[in-house]
Design an enzyme around this catalytic site. Structure first.
Site, PDB file in Angstrom:
ATOM      1  N   CYS A  99       0.879  -1.417  -0.167  1.00  0.00           N
ATOM      2  CA  CYS A  99      -0.124   0.102   0.181  1.00  0.00           C
ATOM      3  C   CYS A  99       1.144   1.300   0.154  1.00  0.00           C
ATOM      4  O   CYS A  99       1.897   1.295  -0.111  1.00  0.00           O
ATOM      5  CB  CYS A  99      -0.629   0.038   1.384  1.00  0.00           C
ATOM      6  SG  CYS A  99      -0.151   0.360   2.363  1.00  0.00           S
ATOM      7  N   CYS A 134       3.205   1.650   3.489  1.00  0.00           N
ATOM      8  CA  CYS A 134       4.101   0.418   2.873  1.00  0.00           C
ATOM      9  C   CYS A 134       5.407   0.863   2.203  1.00  0.00           C
ATOM     10  O   CYS A 134       6.729   0.947   2.283  1.00  0.00           O
ATOM     11  CB  CYS A 134       3.299  -0.611   2.858  1.00  0.00           C
ATOM     12  SG  CYS A 134       2.285  -1.617   3.519  1.00  0.00           S
TER      13      CYS A 134
END
Length: 79
Positions: A10, A13
């Site tokens: 994501c 991340c």
């Protein structure tokens, strides 16, 4: 030094990965960085909230993207 980003890929991340790289580069330490995206592997490590940061096999941050200065301080203490 082995740095691992634990998260599915994501935005947060990916931001954590970039932030960790920047901190390690500024510190000037030799490092290897991996991005672990397999949810089963992430759960095996006891992580229930992503993103998470692991350094040398120990999970040190979970559920947030720490500031670059926080990661730098952590890495400096391990170098």
């Amino acid at each position: 030094m082995k740095i691992e980003i634990l998260g599915t890929g994501c935005l947060k991340c990916n931001l954590l990965e970039a932030t960790a790289k920047a901190a390690a580069e500024k510190l000037g330490v030799a490092y290897e960085i991996d991005h672990i995206k397999d949810i089963n592997e992430i759960m095996k490590r006891g992580v229930m909230m992503t993103p998470a940061l692991s350094v040398n096999g120990k999970v040190v941050f979970t559920g947030r993207v720490p500031k670059e200065s926080e990661i730098h301080t952590l890495l400096a203490g391990l170098a």
